[in-house]
Design an enzyme around this catalytic site. Structure first.
Site, PDB file in Angstrom:
ATOM      1  N   ARG A 122       0.816  -1.233   0.000  1.00  0.00           N
ATOM      2  CA  ARG A 122       0.000   0.000   0.000  1.00  0.00           C
ATOM      3  C   ARG A 122       0.844   1.275   0.000  1.00  0.00           C
ATOM      4  NH1 ARG A 122      -3.163  -3.074   3.641  1.00  0.00           N
ATOM      5  NH2 ARG A 122      -4.928  -3.967   2.524  1.00  0.00           N
ATOM      6  N   LYS A 144       4.296  11.689 -10.930  1.00  0.00           N
ATOM      7  CA  LYS A 144       3.440  10.904 -11.830  1.00  0.00           C
ATOM      8  C   LYS A 144       4.084   9.538 -12.038  1.00  0.00           C
ATOM      9  CE  LYS A 144       1.032  14.356 -14.627  1.00  0.00           C
ATOM     10  NZ  LYS A 144       0.880  14.934 -15.978  1.00  0.00           N
ATOM     11  N   GLU A 186      12.589  18.758 -23.963  1.00  0.00           N
ATOM     12  CA  GLU A 186      11.797  19.043 -22.746  1.00  0.00           C
ATOM     13  C   GLU A 186      12.353  20.273 -22.030  1.00  0.00           C
ATOM     14  OE1 GLU A 186       8.993  17.616 -21.824  1.00  0.00           O
ATOM     15  OE2 GLU A 186       8.949  15.616 -22.701  1.00  0.00           O
ATOM     16  N   LYS A 228       9.551  22.946 -12.864  1.00  0.00           N
ATOM     17  CA  LYS A 228       8.603  21.861 -12.638  1.00  0.00           C
ATOM     18  C   LYS A 228       8.176  21.819 -11.171  1.00  0.00           C
ATOM     19  CE  LYS A 228       7.090  17.427 -13.819  1.00  0.00           C
ATOM     20  NZ  LYS A 228       7.182  16.166 -14.460  1.00  0.00           N
ATOM     21  N   GLU A 238      -2.738  18.086 -11.255  1.00  0.00           N
ATOM     22  CA  GLU A 238      -3.074  18.560 -12.604  1.00  0.00           C
ATOM     23  C   GLU A 238      -4.551  18.914 -12.749  1.00  0.00           C
ATOM     24  OE1 GLU A 238      -0.877  16.685 -15.817  1.00  0.00           O
ATOM     25  OE2 GLU A 238      -2.493  17.187 -17.188  1.00  0.00           O
ATOM     26  N   ARG A 242      -0.760  22.647 -13.922  1.00  0.00           N
ATOM     27  CA  ARG A 242       0.209  21.612 -14.286  1.00  0.00           C
ATOM     28  C   ARG A 242       0.104  21.211 -15.760  1.00  0.00           C
ATOM     29  NH1 ARG A 242       2.384  16.452 -10.724  1.00  0.00           N
ATOM     30  NH2 ARG A 242       3.728  15.641 -12.362  1.00  0.00           N
ATOM     31  N   ASN A 246       2.391  20.194 -20.329  1.00  0.00           N
ATOM     32  CA  ASN A 246       2.072  19.355 -21.492  1.00  0.00           C
ATOM     33  C   ASN A 246       2.179  20.134 -22.804  1.00  0.00           C
ATOM     34  OD1 ASN A 246       1.533  17.238 -19.765  1.00  0.00           O
ATOM     35  ND2 ASN A 246      -0.638  17.722 -19.608  1.00  0.00           N
ATOM     36  N   HIS A 249       2.568  18.432 -26.096  1.00  0.00           N
ATOM     37  CA  HIS A 249       2.290  17.012 -25.860  1.00  0.00           C
ATOM     38  C   HIS A 249       0.975  16.546 -26.477  1.00  0.00           C
ATOM     39  CE1 HIS A 249       5.715  17.333 -23.258  1.00  0.00           C
ATOM     40  NE2 HIS A 249       5.634  16.073 -22.886  1.00  0.00           N
ATOM     41  N   HIS A 253       1.764  13.520 -28.584  1.00  0.00           N
ATOM     42  CA  HIS A 253       1.259  12.163 -28.337  1.00  0.00           C
ATOM     43  C   HIS A 253       0.569  11.606 -29.581  1.00  0.00           C
ATOM     44  CE1 HIS A 253       1.243  12.407 -23.650  1.00  0.00           C
ATOM     45  NE2 HIS A 253       2.385  11.970 -24.131  1.00  0.00           N
ATOM     46  N   HIS A 266      10.211  10.153 -27.551  1.00  0.00           N
ATOM     47  CA  HIS A 266       9.189  11.045 -26.989  1.00  0.00           C
ATOM     48  C   HIS A 266       9.570  12.522 -27.187  1.00  0.00           C
ATOM     49  CE1 HIS A 266       6.177  12.661 -24.309  1.00  0.00           C
ATOM     50  NE2 HIS A 266       7.133  13.230 -23.598  1.00  0.00           N
TER      51      HIS A 266
HETATM   52  N1  GLY Z   1       5.187  15.420 -17.657  1.00  0.00           N
HETATM   53  C1  GLY Z   1       4.249  16.385 -17.245  1.00  0.00           C
HETATM   54  C2  GLY Z   1       3.928  16.332 -15.791  1.00  0.00           C
HETATM   55  O1  GLY Z   1       4.650  15.741 -15.020  1.00  0.00           O
HETATM   56  O2  GLY Z   1       2.940  16.885 -15.390  1.00  0.00           O
END
Ligand code: GLY
Length: 364
Positions: A122, A144, A186, A228, A238, A242, A246, A249, A253, A266
Site C-alpha cells: 500500500r 506521476k 523538454e 517543474k 493537474e 500543471r 504538457n 504534448h 502524443h 518522446h
Molecule cells: N510530464 C508532465 C507532468 O509531469 O505533469
C-alpha cells in the site's frame, strides 16, 4: 558544481540534487531514514550493467540490504505484469512496509518503479536516480507514475511523490546523443512555457551541450527542475496549471501514436508538437512569425525534428481525440502567448488543430 532544488510539498517535501558524483545522497537519505532495512533497486537491462553496482554500494554503505531487480529495457515493458514481477521479486527479497525502492534508469524505469513503490504494501518510499535527460528534467520529478494499457499510454497509474531525486550528471556519459537531444526538447519546452532566459541559454549553448559538455547541462537541468517544482507545488494533481507542462504534448502524443512509437523518441515527438502548438498560436494571433521561427531554429539546432512531411494529418487528429487528456471529448491545448508564457485553450476547433498539424508538412 552541485545544486539542490526543493519541491516544497509540506510533509512530503523533497530535494532534487544535481551535480557530479553525487550518488552519496542515496546513502545519506537512507542513513537519515532511521532503522535499516531492505531497499529494492529497480533498474533495466541497459542501465543495470553500467551503474547498478555504484548505487548498490551506496545502499549497502548506508547499512541497508539491497535487492536488485533488472527489468527488460524499453517502453514495451511499461505494463502491468512488470509491476507484479517487481512486487514478486521484492517479496521474495524480503522487503516489507519499512522498505524503500530506488529507481535507477530512464523514464520507463522511473514510472514503473514509482508505480510499484506506490502500491507495494500500500505504498513505500521511492527514491529516483534518473539516467536520461528526459527523466532528469521531467518524469522523475512531480510524482506521476504509470504503466501503459493496450488502449492508451500512461492510463494506469498513481501520483506518488519521490522522497528524493539524485541526478548524477556522470551517468549521462553513456547516454546516446539522440537521447540527449530528445531531453533537450523538454528543457526548451520549460523555457517556452515559463522562462525566456532558459530558452535563450539553450539557444546559445547547443554546441557545448551536444559536444558532451556535462557542466553546460547543469544549469538547464536544475532550472527545469525548479520550474517543474514550482508548477507541481501549486497543482500537484493537474487540476489546472500543471497542464502547462504538457506544451507540445497533445500534438506530440498524436504523432507518437500515428508513428506507432517507433519513428520518434518522446522528446522528438514533443519537438514536432511544439512546432504545431507554435503554429496554432500563430494562427490564433497570439504569437508572430518571429516567435515560431525562433522556437523552430532552437529545436533544429539540437537536431530535433521540426517538420514531418509524411504526417498523416487525419490519423493524427483521430488519435488526438482519443487522448487521455480529453475531457468530455474536449481537448486542452497549451498555446504560446510569448516566449516564457503559455495559455490553456479548450475552444480549439478541429479545423484549427488540423491546420496546425498540416503546418508540419510544408516548408515556408
Ligand atoms: N510530464 C508532465 C507532468 O509531469 O505533469
Amino acid at each position: 558544481m552541485t545544486q539542490t532544488v526543493t519541491v516544497p510539498l509540506g510533509d512530503r517535501a523533497y530535494d532534487i540534487h544535481i551535480g557530479r558524483r553525487n550518488l552519496h545522497f542515496v546513502k545519506e537519505w537512507l542513513q537519515l531514514r532511521g532503522p535499516r532495512g531492505a531497499a529494492g533497486l529497480i533498474t533495466d537491462s541497459n542501465v543495470g550493467p553500467l551503474y547498478a553496482d555504484r548505487v548498490r554500494a551506496q545502499i549497502e554503505e548506508a547499512g541497508w540490504r539491497c535487492v536488485v531487480h533488472t527489468m527488460p529495457a524499453g517502453e514495451a515493458n511499461k505494463r502491468l505484469d512488470r509491476i507484479e514481477e517487481i512486487c514478486g521479486a521484492m517479496l521474495e527479497g524480503g522487503l516489507d512496509r519499512g522498505s524503500v525502492m530506488v529507481a535507477l534508469g530512464g523514464g520507463v524505469v522511473g514510472d514503473v518503479a514509482g508505480f510499484a513503490a506506490a502500491c507495494f504494501m500500500r505504498g513505500i518510499p521511492c527514491l529516483q536516480v534518473p539516467t536520461t535527460v528526459v527523466a532528469q528534467v521531467d518524469s522523475s520529478v512531480g510524482g506521476k507514475t504509470a504503466v501503459n494499457h493496450p488502449l492508451g499510454k500512461n492510463t494506469i497509474g498513481m501520483f506518488h511523490q519521490p522522497v528524493a531525486v539524485v541526478i548524477d550528471m556522470e551517468l549521462l556519459e553513456s547516454l546516446p546523443v539522440r537521447e540527449v537531444r530528445a531531453g533537450c526538447a523538454e528543457i526548451i519546452k520549460h523555457g517556452v512555457i515559463a522562462d525566456a532566459a532558459l530558452f535563450a541559454y539553450m539557444e546559445a549553448n547547443a554546441r557545448n551541450i551536444l559536444d558532451g559538455d556535462l557542466d553546460a547541462l547543469v544549469y538547464p537541468i536544475a532550472r527545469s527542475c525548479e520550474i517543474k517544482a514550482a508548477v507541481v507545488t501549486q497543482d500537484e494533481h493537474e487540476l489546472g496549471l500543471r497542464a502547462n507542462l504538457n506544451y507540445g504534448h497533445t500534438f506530440g502524443h498524436a504523432i507518437e501514436t500515428v508513428s506507432q512509437y517507433s519513428l520518434f523518441l518522446h522528446g522528438e515527438a514533443v519537438s514536432l508538437g511544439m512546432c504545431a502548438a507554435g503554429a496554432l498560436g500563430g494562427n490564433l494571433g497570439l504569437v508572430d512569425r518571429e516567435f515560431m521561427e525562433r522556437q523552430r531554429s532552437c529545436l533544429a539546432a539540437y537536431g530535433l525534428p521540426v517538420r514531418w512531411p509524411e504526417l498523416p494529418v487525419s490519423d493524427a487528429l483521430a488519435a488526438m481525440k482519443k487522448d487521455k487528456k480529453a475531457r468530455s471529448g474536449k481537448l486542452k491545448f497549451i498555446v504560446p502567448e510569448r516566449m516564457g508564457a503559455v495559455m490553456q485553450r479548450t475552444d480549439i476547433t478541429e479545423e484549427q488543430a488540423r491546420a496546425a498539424l498540416a503546418s508540419l508538412k510544408k516548408e515556408d
